[in-house]
Scaffold this motif. Structure first.
Motif, mmCIF file in Angstrom:
data_model
loop_
_atom_site.group_PDB
_atom_site.id
_atom_site.type_symbol
_atom_site.label_atom_id
_atom_site.label_comp_id
_atom_site.label_asym_id
_atom_site.label_seq_id
_atom_site.Cartn_x
_atom_site.Cartn_y
_atom_site.Cartn_z
ATOM 1 N N UNK A 64 0.889 -1.174 0.021
ATOM 2 C CA UNK A 64 -0.070 -0.033 -0.120
ATOM 3 C C UNK A 64 0.868 1.268 -0.214
ATOM 4 N N UNK A 65 1.894 1.222 0.798
ATOM 5 C CA UNK A 65 2.824 2.326 0.642
ATOM 6 C C UNK A 65 3.703 2.452 -0.557
ATOM 7 N N UNK A 66 4.004 1.362 -1.061
ATOM 8 C CA UNK A 66 4.553 1.234 -2.205
ATOM 9 C C UNK A 66 3.820 2.086 -3.308
ATOM 10 N N UNK A 67 2.654 1.506 -3.406
ATOM 11 C CA UNK A 67 1.734 2.197 -4.501
ATOM 12 C C UNK A 67 1.565 3.462 -4.112
ATOM 13 N N UNK A 68 1.281 4.153 -2.846
ATOM 14 C CA UNK A 68 1.153 5.497 -2.437
ATOM 15 C C UNK A 68 2.282 6.424 -3.117
ATOM 16 N N UNK A 69 3.381 5.797 -2.741
ATOM 17 C CA UNK A 69 4.715 6.522 -3.312
ATOM 18 C C UNK A 69 4.810 6.731 -4.692
ATOM 19 N N UNK A 70 4.305 5.819 -5.570
ATOM 20 C CA UNK A 70 4.148 5.715 -6.836
ATOM 21 C C UNK A 70 3.347 6.783 -7.516
ATOM 22 N N UNK A 71 1.963 6.837 -6.994
ATOM 23 C CA UNK A 71 1.231 7.689 -7.171
ATOM 24 C C UNK A 71 1.373 9.211 -6.786
ATOM 25 N N UNK A 72 2.102 9.364 -5.743
ATOM 26 C CA UNK A 72 2.525 10.612 -5.207
ATOM 27 C C UNK A 72 3.342 11.293 -6.517
ATOM 28 N N UNK A 73 4.377 10.611 -6.780
ATOM 29 C CA UNK A 73 5.199 10.938 -8.075
ATOM 30 C C UNK A 73 4.734 10.787 -9.075
ATOM 31 N N UNK A 74 3.891 10.256 -9.492
ATOM 32 C CA UNK A 74 3.218 10.338 -10.670
ATOM 33 C C UNK A 74 2.241 11.500 -11.072
ATOM 34 N N UNK A 75 1.267 11.681 -9.894
ATOM 35 C CA UNK A 75 0.323 12.723 -10.055
ATOM 36 C C UNK A 75 0.973 14.149 -10.102
ATOM 37 N N UNK A 76 2.131 14.383 -9.470
ATOM 38 C CA UNK A 76 2.926 15.591 -9.729
ATOM 39 C C UNK A 76 3.460 15.562 -10.915
ATOM 40 N N UNK A 77 4.215 14.789 -11.495
ATOM 41 C CA UNK A 77 4.657 14.877 -12.813
ATOM 42 C C UNK A 77 3.538 15.050 -13.892
ATOM 43 N N UNK A 78 2.550 14.194 -13.675
ATOM 44 C CA UNK A 78 1.380 14.236 -14.773
ATOM 45 C C UNK A 78 0.723 15.562 -14.656
ATOM 46 N N UNK A 79 0.428 16.177 -13.545
ATOM 47 C CA UNK A 79 -0.135 17.305 -13.407
ATOM 48 C C UNK A 79 0.698 18.783 -14.070
ATOM 49 N N UNK A 80 1.925 18.437 -13.924
ATOM 50 C CA UNK A 80 2.886 19.659 -14.273
ATOM 51 C C UNK A 80 3.027 19.507 -15.780
#
Length: 260
Positions: A64-80
């Motif tokens: 769960x933490x593994x996925x959340x770290x990935x989503x945190x990085x991806x959401x920022x990069x994608x939004x930018x």
């Protein structure tokens, strides 16, 4: 770059004020208000954890933490990146009536995305505590990793913002490219476990999103040092992208008002 730094200092307060105004407007008509900033990423994490952890039986520790770290990085990069393509066009009134360095618009946007990323990071820490992840001093290296991620995202964002003024299809092309990068970044699977050989080596070094995800998971979940050599290379590349983006905007920003 001296002009760029001076403008950032000069318009910093405007960027902060604009970011605050945008954040307030996002939740102005919502009953749950700012809670949506917590509910949305948490729900996505639950969905991915169930699908790839339960249905596909992923045995990655602290998944769960593994996925959340990935989503945190991806959401920022994608939004930018997606937010930068039409940024100048979407601020047509401001661009045509008042002079503001165009990269300040992206700076303001980045503050809203950083705020949301900060919330996701706090949720990640809470989740790590819940799962019993041991905290080590290595977690301090999230700071340089996030700095590299920000510099790369900001540099690419400025370039997309410039070409987005004249290329109408750039938004669609960016979405297609980002969709491919998403599946190649290991958001919900461990590249080190699923791949091997040259393909793993290339994905974890040539893809900055996959690299940052992997390094964050190393320092946060495994308690090991990041790859400083590759981190330094991506920092240099990110700075180069920023220099190119600033050059493009400074050279053509007087023509943006005529085009839009």
């Amino acid at each position: 770059m001296k002009k760029f730094i001076n403008n950032i200092i000069k318009y910093y307060k405007y960027a902060v004020y604009s970011a605050k105004a945008e954040l307030k407007s996002e939740v102005a008509d919502s009953y749950l208000n700012w809670l949506w900033w917590i509910i949305e990423p948490f729900c996505f994490m639950l969905i991915y954890t169930f699908v790839f952890g339960v249905v596909f039986k992923n045995n990655t520790p602290y998944f769960a933490s593994f996925v959340f770290i990935g989503l945190t990085v991806w959401d920022f990069f994608n939004r930018m990146l997606t937010g930068s393509v039409k940024l100048i066009i979407n601020n047509r009134d401001l661009v045509t009536k008042v002079y503001v360095p165009k990269y300040v618009l992206l700076l303001s946007k980045s503050f809203t995305y950083l705020f949301k990323m900060g919330i996701s990071l706090l949720i990640t820490f809470a989740l790590m505590i819940f799962q019993g992840v041991p905290f080590t001093w290595h977690i301090l290296f999230i700071i340089p990793i996030f700095i590299v991620l920000y510099v790369i995202s900001f540099g690419i964002g400025m370039i997309l913002m410039h070409f987005g003024v004249t290329l109408n299809d750039l938004g669609n092309l960016t979405n297609i490219a980002l969709r491919m990068v998403f599946y190649l970044s290991g958001v919900f699977y461990n590249i080190n476990e699923r791949l091997s050989g040259k393909l793993k080596y290339i994905l974890l070094r040539a893809n900055p999103v996959a690299f940052c995800m992997n390094e964050l998971r190393k320092v946060m979940l495994q308690g090991v040092l990041p790859n400083f050599a590759v981190l330094g290379v991506w920092l240099i590349i990110g700075i180069g992208l920023c220099v190119l983006g600033v050059h493009l905007i400074n050279s053509y920003e007087n023509s943006y008002a005529k085009v839009i």
